[in-house]
Structures are given as structure tokens and as C-alpha cells.
Design a protein around this motif. Structure first.
Motif, PDB file in Angstrom:
ATOM      1  N   GLU A 109       0.845  -1.195   0.000  1.00  0.00           N
ATOM      2  CA  GLU A 109       0.000   0.000   0.000  1.00  0.00           C
ATOM      3  C   GLU A 109       0.882   1.247   0.000  1.00  0.00           C
ATOM      4  O   GLU A 109       1.912   1.283   0.694  1.00  0.00           O
ATOM      5  CB  GLU A 109      -0.898  -0.001   1.238  1.00  0.00           C
ATOM      6  N   VAL A 110       0.479   2.252  -0.757  1.00  0.00           N
ATOM      7  CA  VAL A 110       1.212   3.524  -0.753  1.00  0.00           C
ATOM      8  C   VAL A 110       0.992   4.215   0.591  1.00  0.00           C
ATOM      9  O   VAL A 110      -0.132   4.434   1.014  1.00  0.00           O
ATOM     10  CB  VAL A 110       0.739   4.440  -1.893  1.00  0.00           C
ATOM     11  N   SER A 111       2.098   4.568   1.245  1.00  0.00           N
ATOM     12  CA  SER A 111       2.004   5.292   2.517  1.00  0.00           C
ATOM     13  C   SER A 111       2.395   6.758   2.381  1.00  0.00           C
ATOM     14  O   SER A 111       1.984   7.588   3.203  1.00  0.00           O
ATOM     15  CB  SER A 111       2.882   4.630   3.579  1.00  0.00           C
ATOM     16  N   LEU A 128       6.130   2.504   0.045  1.00  0.00           N
ATOM     17  CA  LEU A 128       5.151   1.423   0.049  1.00  0.00           C
ATOM     18  C   LEU A 128       5.322   0.575   1.296  1.00  0.00           C
ATOM     19  O   LEU A 128       6.444   0.261   1.690  1.00  0.00           O
ATOM     20  CB  LEU A 128       5.331   0.542  -1.187  1.00  0.00           C
ATOM     21  N   ARG A 129       4.206   0.195   1.896  1.00  0.00           N
ATOM     22  CA  ARG A 129       4.266  -0.598   3.123  1.00  0.00           C
ATOM     23  C   ARG A 129       3.450  -1.874   2.978  1.00  0.00           C
ATOM     24  O   ARG A 129       2.513  -1.967   2.191  1.00  0.00           O
ATOM     25  CB  ARG A 129       3.750   0.208   4.311  1.00  0.00           C
ATOM     26  N   GLY A 130       3.835  -2.879   3.816  1.00  0.00           N
ATOM     27  CA  GLY A 130       3.087  -4.123   3.874  1.00  0.00           C
ATOM     28  C   GLY A 130       2.551  -4.386   5.261  1.00  0.00           C
ATOM     29  O   GLY A 130       1.678  -5.215   5.449  1.00  0.00           O
ATOM     30  N   GLY A 131       3.081  -3.729   6.274  1.00  0.00           N
ATOM     31  CA  GLY A 131       2.627  -3.861   7.653  1.00  0.00           C
ATOM     32  C   GLY A 131       2.424  -2.484   8.237  1.00  0.00           C
ATOM     33  O   GLY A 131       2.093  -1.540   7.528  1.00  0.00           O
ATOM     34  N   TRP A 141      11.782   8.815   7.329  1.00  0.00           N
ATOM     35  CA  TRP A 141      10.748   8.150   8.120  1.00  0.00           C
ATOM     36  C   TRP A 141      11.344   7.060   9.010  1.00  0.00           C
ATOM     37  O   TRP A 141      10.686   6.107   9.373  1.00  0.00           O
ATOM     38  CB  TRP A 141       9.638   7.597   7.232  1.00  0.00           C
ATOM     39  N   THR A 142      12.624   7.194   9.297  1.00  0.00           N
ATOM     40  CA  THR A 142      13.275   6.329  10.270  1.00  0.00           C
ATOM     41  C   THR A 142      13.961   7.231  11.284  1.00  0.00           C
ATOM     42  O   THR A 142      14.006   8.446  11.126  1.00  0.00           O
ATOM     43  CB  THR A 142      14.346   5.430   9.619  1.00  0.00           C
ATOM     44  N   GLY A 143      14.515   6.632  12.316  1.00  0.00           N
ATOM     45  CA  GLY A 143      15.347   7.396  13.228  1.00  0.00           C
ATOM     46  C   GLY A 143      16.684   7.701  12.579  1.00  0.00           C
ATOM     47  O   GLY A 143      16.882   7.537  11.369  1.00  0.00           O
ATOM     48  N   MET A 153      11.998   2.428  12.552  1.00  0.00           N
ATOM     49  CA  MET A 153      11.072   2.774  11.477  1.00  0.00           C
ATOM     50  C   MET A 153       9.821   3.433  12.039  1.00  0.00           C
ATOM     51  O   MET A 153       9.272   2.998  13.056  1.00  0.00           O
ATOM     52  CB  MET A 153      10.682   1.498  10.708  1.00  0.00           C
ATOM     53  N   ALA A 154       9.346   4.484  11.362  1.00  0.00           N
ATOM     54  CA  ALA A 154       8.086   5.115  11.750  1.00  0.00           C
ATOM     55  C   ALA A 154       6.946   4.116  11.648  1.00  0.00           C
ATOM     56  O   ALA A 154       6.876   3.322  10.703  1.00  0.00           O
ATOM     57  CB  ALA A 154       7.807   6.326  10.860  1.00  0.00           C
ATOM     58  N   ASN A 155       6.044   4.139  12.619  1.00  0.00           N
ATOM     59  CA  ASN A 155       4.918   3.211  12.666  1.00  0.00           C
ATOM     60  C   ASN A 155       3.635   3.929  12.268  1.00  0.00           C
ATOM     61  O   ASN A 155       3.366   5.041  12.730  1.00  0.00           O
ATOM     62  CB  ASN A 155       4.782   2.619  14.067  1.00  0.00           C
ATOM     63  N   MET A 156       2.844   3.289  11.405  1.00  0.00           N
ATOM     64  CA  MET A 156       1.619   3.912  10.893  1.00  0.00           C
ATOM     65  C   MET A 156       0.424   3.724  11.817  1.00  0.00           C
ATOM     66  O   MET A 156      -0.607   4.346  11.638  1.00  0.00           O
ATOM     67  CB  MET A 156       1.298   3.343   9.507  1.00  0.00           C
ATOM     68  N   GLY A 157       0.524   2.803  12.771  1.00  0.00           N
ATOM     69  CA  GLY A 157      -0.542   2.639  13.753  1.00  0.00           C
ATOM     70  C   GLY A 157      -1.603   1.622  13.396  1.00  0.00           C
ATOM     71  O   GLY A 157      -2.178   0.982  14.275  1.00  0.00           O
TER      72      GLY A 157
END
Length: 289
Positions: free
Chosen positions: A39-41, A50-53, A103-105, A124-128
Motif C-alpha cells: 500500500e502507498v504510505s 510502500l508498506r506491507g505492515g 521516516w526512520t530514526g 522505522m516510523a509506525n503507521m498505527g
């Protein structure tokens, strides 16, 4: 079971993301969202995340006139590890640059012996929430497989300097390296796969066989070709298939049952580069002669 960082050993936690250069950004986004179930984040003019989790991204697509692998990035076990890596890499004469992280530290970047850009980052930044658009989501991004110019030199760098542990190898051809998350391999380095830089494939893990079969059926319904159809690997024990991705010649492995190594006394196997080194389902030679 707690953090299997092994206390004192310096090693990465996992493969965090892979950045790819593509000449047709829209076509690449279509492939990765339609067939890889990502999915496009986040999207900018020339970059798509793009993310999967719940991670902000697993794959980053960059518009470029020279398609290929831009960077592979690994998350470290704890923030203080970055300073330890800086010191270790400096002692090896490896040039290191700092980076604020996308979007990371905090992150550092450097080149490995084959010229690949490697990033180590702190978090890694978390989308929640899990992705909402794809109809079936990958459980994890497992590993990347790259061609290297010298197998022994690359193994020394990733094992001795970066701290990856050897899980198994195919003699003279491939070495499987694991990180602290204990999956059988987070990185695979291979000789004879082509001239670096070359990303052979990326692997996504699914929770159930039905998930895997749904993804496979989607390829069939859309007349999207397989690179390799169903097989089971003798190393990790995973079962899956491979699809051709964007950019070529990279492919994506979709799998289940990828094993973990939890035994601290694990002894790597040296497997013969023979018929069953990649697929245990192949019949014996001459069986039907």
C-alpha cells in the motif's frame, strides 16, 4: 522469548527496507500495489513509499534514468548500536555518512565491498494500523538477495564487521546470513548471479497457505508471469513462488513457513550446489528414464 540480540554481540535486527530506482514510477507503483500487495504510505513527485505492515515503508521507489537497486537498509537492535558501528566501520577504513533518516530514526550510510549502498537506522516510523487497501497483506519483509563480486570478501564484511551470522551456504555460490530477529536469512550474498550491482530478489512472508495461494491466483487471473512457480527450499524450509517485478531483473519471492534459528550452537550446513539446493520437490535425475 525476549530480545535475541545475544547481549553483547553487535548485529542488525532485521532488513528494514529496500530502495529501488525505476524509470517508470507509475508502472512500478502499479506492479507493487497490484501484485506484491503493498500500500502507498507516502508519495512525492519522484518518490513513493510502500508498506506491507504497520511500518511506514518496506519498499521505496525513486524515479531515475538508471533502474536498479539504490540502497538496502537494516534496522539496528538499539540506538547506541549506531555509534558502535561508526567506530567499527571507521576502524575498517570504511567511509560513513550520517543521515536524519527517511521516516526512520537516525541513520548511517556506507558502501560494502561490492559497491552497494547500505544503511543502518535506529527505528522505522509506525503507521498505527495495518494497510487497508490490499485484499491480503504480507506479514513481513524477510530478506534481500544480491550478487557480489567476491563471496569471501563480502562474507567477511557482513559477518565480521556488521555481525550477521551464517545460517547455511551452498558451496562456492551462496551464503545465507541471519540477523537478530532469527529468521533463517535476512540477507543472501551470491557469486555467479551476475555482475554487481544486481538485486536478485526480495522476499515477503505470509501467515497462511491460503494467503500465499490468493496472491498466486492473482498472478494467474491477471496473466502476470511467474519467474519460478511453487517450490520448497531446503535451507529455510519456506514454500513459495517467484514473480517478476519492477524494475527488472529483480523478482519477488512470496512464501510461507520461513524458519527461524534459535539454537545458539547452530552449525551452518555446507550444501552441495546440486539439484536439490533450491527445491526439495524436484524428482531424482533419471527417475522416469
Amino acid at each position: 522469548m525476549g530480545n535475541p540480540h545475544e547481549g553483547q554481540r553487535l548485529m542488525p535486527w532485521r532488513l528494514g527496507y529496500v530502495a529501488l530506482d525505476v524509470d517508470d514510477l507509475d508502472a512500478a507503483v502499479h506492479w507493487w500495489t497490484t501484485f506484491a500487495m503493498l500500500e502507498v504510505s507516502e508519495r512525492a513527485d519522484d518518490t513513493v513509499y510502500l508498506r506491507g505492515g504497520t511500518d511506514h515503508h518496506w519498499i521505496v521507489l525513486h524515479r531515475s534514468d538508471e533502474p536498479g537497486l539504490r540502497r538496502m537498509a537494516f534496522e539496528v537492535c538499539e540506538p547506541g548500536d549506531l555509534d558502535r558501528y561508526r567506530n567499527r566501520l571507521a576502524g575498517e577504513g570504511v567511509a560513513v555518512t550520517g543521515h536524519d533518516g527517511d521516516w526512520t530514526g537516525e541513520a548511517i550510510r556506507f558502501r560494502d565491498p561490492s559497491g552497494y549502498e547500505v544503511e543502518l537506522f535506529t527505528g522505522m516510523a509506525n503507521m498505527g494500523i495495518v494497510p487497508t487497501k490490499p485484499w491480503i497483506n504480507p506479514q513481513a519483509m524477510l530478506h534481500a538477495v544480491v550478487a557480489v563480486s567476491d563471496l569471501d570478501v563480502s562474507f567477511d564484511f557482513y559477518h565480521r564487521v556488521l555481525g550477521f551470522l551464517e545460517s547455511d551456504r551452498v558451496m562456492g555460490k551462496t551464503i545465507f546470513l541471519r540477523a537478530a530477529n532469527q529468521y533463517h536469512h535476512s540477507l543472501v550474498i551470491g557469486a555467479g548471479r551476475g555482475t554487481p550491482p544486481l538485486l536478485d530478489h526480495i522476499a515477503f512472508h505470509f501467515e497462511h497457505i491460503d494467503d500465499l495461494m490468493r496472491v498466486r491466483q492473482n498472478f494467474i487471473e491477471e496473466n502476470e508471469p511467474f519467474s519460478r512457480d511453487l517450490l520448497r527450499h531446503p535451507t529455510s524450509g519456506s514454500m513459495g513462488f517467484y514473480g517478476r517485478s519492477v524494475p527488472e531483473p529483480t523478482v519477488v519471492e512470496f512464501c510461507i513457513d520461513h524458519g527461524k534459528i534459535t539454537d545458539p550452537d547452530h552449525r551452518p550446513r555446507a550444501m552441495a550446489p546440486a539439484r536439490w539446493a533450491s527445491n526439495v520437490w524436484l524428482p531424482p535425475v533419471g527417475l522416469n528414464a
